[in-house]
Design an enzyme around this catalytic site. Structure first.
Site, PDB file in Angstrom:
ATOM      1  N   LYS A 189      31.747  45.809  50.569  1.00 29.65           N
ATOM      2  CA  LYS A 189      32.838  44.933  50.154  1.00 29.65           C
ATOM      3  C   LYS A 189      33.155  45.212  48.691  1.00 29.65           C
ATOM      4  O   LYS A 189      32.465  44.745  47.785  1.00 29.65           O
ATOM      5  CB  LYS A 189      32.486  43.451  50.335  1.00 29.65           C
ATOM      6  CG  LYS A 189      33.751  42.566  50.328  1.00 29.65           C
ATOM      7  CD  LYS A 189      33.514  41.187  49.802  1.00 29.65           C
ATOM      8  CE  LYS A 189      33.498  41.110  48.306  1.00 29.65           C
ATOM      9  NZ  LYS A 189      34.826  41.426  47.675  1.00 29.65           N
ATOM     10  N   GLU A 264      21.612  43.280  40.802  1.00 28.48           N
ATOM     11  CA  GLU A 264      21.807  43.865  39.470  1.00 28.48           C
ATOM     12  C   GLU A 264      22.866  43.015  38.801  1.00 28.48           C
ATOM     13  O   GLU A 264      24.038  43.086  39.153  1.00 28.48           O
ATOM     14  CB  GLU A 264      22.219  45.340  39.598  1.00 28.48           C
ATOM     15  CG  GLU A 264      22.038  46.111  38.300  1.00 28.48           C
ATOM     16  CD  GLU A 264      23.293  46.095  37.458  1.00 28.48           C
ATOM     17  OE1 GLU A 264      23.333  45.271  36.506  1.00 28.48           O
ATOM     18  OE2 GLU A 264      24.218  46.851  37.740  1.00 28.48           O
ATOM     19  N   CYS A 298      27.599  45.955  32.339  1.00 29.65           N
ATOM     20  CA  CYS A 298      26.534  44.952  32.365  1.00 29.65           C
ATOM     21  C   CYS A 298      25.469  45.235  31.321  1.00 29.65           C
ATOM     22  O   CYS A 298      24.820  44.323  30.821  1.00 29.65           O
ATOM     23  CB  CYS A 298      25.918  44.872  33.759  1.00 29.65           C
ATOM     24  SG  CYS A 298      25.439  46.468  34.438  1.00 29.65           S
ATOM     25  N   GLU A 399      27.319  36.682  28.231  1.00 31.10           N
ATOM     26  CA  GLU A 399      27.926  37.992  28.466  1.00 31.10           C
ATOM     27  C   GLU A 399      29.445  37.880  28.365  1.00 31.10           C
ATOM     28  O   GLU A 399      30.071  37.172  29.149  1.00 31.10           O
ATOM     29  CB  GLU A 399      27.520  38.502  29.851  1.00 31.10           C
ATOM     30  CG  GLU A 399      28.032  39.890  30.160  1.00 31.10           C
ATOM     31  CD  GLU A 399      27.535  40.389  31.510  1.00 31.10           C
ATOM     32  OE1 GLU A 399      27.175  41.579  31.594  1.00 31.10           O
ATOM     33  OE2 GLU A 399      27.508  39.591  32.466  1.00 31.10           O
TER      34      GLU A 399
END
Length: 505
Positions: A189, A264, A298, A399
């Site tokens: 997906k 992750e 990331c 983040e």
């Protein structure tokens, strides 16, 4: 409906106006006719239209993957045959390298250099796992007495793989390659904003000889299609790359059927510049560490900690080079920083910068949306450097996922390690020093899955990639990844000459 093989791939042009789902070896429209528009972030214009998978389409993809795994022959292919197929996938990708780069840029707005590097790594991922799977096998273990233990590696089953928007093709390769190398079937997906290269990769897998149903690609909303796959009883494993918040939700939902899960997740990676560092190298590496891929990584090294004795020198050089970074035409080899994925993310980035300023921080450069001639309707943000920050600020704790660096001073090694580890995240980290002993000593104390020493690069095929703490668990891009897609079966046999009689009856 013609299958992809029956079409002989004559129509498998990479760049086109409409992309369909890939289910059971076929291009298919969504069962409910759903379609959505994919936007080119650099221009704000339509890049293509895509079939939007519904829950019914996801169910069909799960059935196809389940049938391919339970009744197909892919998992039973000799390992060397699966290996050759992965190499063929890589070969087709190499032959279409420029097409894949172009499509990735059109779908993401990233720079030419970034797209080229990421497409190349996607190719190398398939090549790596083509080799790695050949040596990934069970063992014969010695046991006391007349017993022998044999272990075998068997594929875990049907895997749902949920791909992020920041590295659409590369992350798809990170997940598809080890899974099918191990003999699994997958339902991929892609992120809704960036499905194009993942769909083409699904087609390439079919072209290379992967049987129907082994690789299915269903772009759709994570809130329905994604959740449906995570909760489905016929899905044996979920691999997800994305935000920590969604990762926690996936883990909770997957627990109801005890699925294997690889996560992750987010990061707020530290970058430490010691007083004995090569300052010019540290500046150049730090620029790449935060501004590569427009900061949408990331493991972006977004927290810079600079020793007080070299702080002024570092900041002066870092700001001077940050101002020289070029934004604009993503297809130009001179462009360093590409577009932001969409307006929502642009607003998130700007919100964090504004909150830092409101809390007393100082923006040395950038700090606002970029206006670029010819790309006025695109989504761009100036490379930004912020000082006078502390660990209570949201811009330092959270983040940002954009081209924003926060910079602080430190006094000594102990303080640098404390600051680096003072985060809920633990994905990447970097340090710059000429002292080998210090590099080793500090690396061992950093709470992160990746430590980059005098180096701005975090990922190569064969090197483990994954995090500590709330950056997730499991390692991708390495031989150990194959363990995440296999079960180990243990068989104990007796070869003695006399029958066993444990109860002595």
């Amino acid at each position: 409906m013609e299958t992809l093989k029956e079409q002989k791939f004559a129509a498998l042009d990479t760049k086109r106006e409409f992309y369909q789902l890939i289910i059971n070896g076929e291009r298919k429209d969504s069962l409910n006719g759903g379609v959505y528009t994919v936007i080119n972030p650099a221009t704000g214009e339509k890049a293509a239209e895509v079939s939007k998978a519904s829950i019914e389409d996801a169910e069909e993809a799960v059935r196809a993957a389940r049938n391919a795994f339970d009744h197909g022959n892919w998992r039973h292919f000799p390992v060397n045959k699966r290996s050759r197929t992965l190499n063929k996938i890589a070969g087709i990708m190499r032959s279409r390298f420029n097409e894949l780069v172009e499509l990735e840029i059109l779908n993401t707005g990233k720079s030419l250099a970034a797209a080229q590097g990421q497409v190349m790594q996607a190719i190398e991922d398939f090549e790596f796992y083509a080799g790695a799977i050949v040596g990934h096998r069970g063992a014969v273990n010695s046991m006391p007495g007349s017993f022998q233990n044999v272990t075998e590696k068997e594929p875990v089953g049907v895997c749902a793989q949920i791909i992020p928007w920041n590295y659409p093709l590369m992350m798809a390769a990170w997940k598809i390659a080890p899974a099918i190398a191990a003999g699994c079937s997958v339902i991929v997906k892609p992120a809704s904003p960036t499905p194009l290269t993942a769909l083409v990769l699904g087609e390439i897998c079919m072209e290379a000889g992967v049987p129907a149903g082994v690789v299915n690609v269903v772009p759709g909303a994570g809130s329905d299609v994604g959740n449906f796959l995570v909760e489905h009883r016929d899905v044996d494993k979920v691999a997800f790359t994305g935000s920590t918040a969604i990762g926690k939700d996936i883990m909770a939902k997957a627990s109801q059927t005890l699925k294997r899960v690889t996560l992750e997740l987010g990061g707020k990676s530290p970058n430490i510049i010691f007083e004995d560092a090569d300052i010019d190298a540290a500046v150049d590496g730090s620029l790449f560490g935060i501004f590569y891929n427009s900061g949408q990584s990331c493991e972006a090294r977004s927290r810079l900690y600079v020793h007080e004795h070299v702080y002024d020198e570092f900041i002066a050089k870092f700001i001077e080079k940050t101002k020289r970074l070029k934004l604009g035409n993503p297809f130009s080899k001179d462009t360093h920083v590409g577009a932001i994925i969409n307006r929502d993310q642009l607003n998130v980035i700007d919100g964090y910068v504004k909150s830092a300023v409101a809390d007393g921080a100082t923006v040395l450069t950038g700090g606002k949306e970029a206006k670029i001639d010819g790309y006025e309707n695109g989504f761009w943000y100036e490379p930004t450097v912020i000082i006078n920050v502390n660990h209570e600020m949201e811009a330092v704790k959270e983040e940002i996922f954009g081209p924003v660096a926060v910079v602080m001073e430190f006094k000594d090694e102990k303080e640098a390690i404390h600051l680096a580890n003072d985060s809920q995240y633990g994905l990447g980290s970097a340090l710059w020093t000429k002292d080998h002993a210090r590099a080793t000593r500090v690396s061992k104390q950093i709470e992160a899955g990746i430590v980059m020493i005098n180096c701005p690069f975090s990922a190569f095929p064969g090197t483990p990639f994954g995090g500590y703490k709330q950056s997730g668990f499991g390692r991708e891009l390495c031989i150990e990844t194959l363990d995440l897609y296999t079960e180990t079966k243990s068989m104990i046999s007796y070869y003695g000459s006399r029958p066993l009689n444990p109860f002595a009856l």
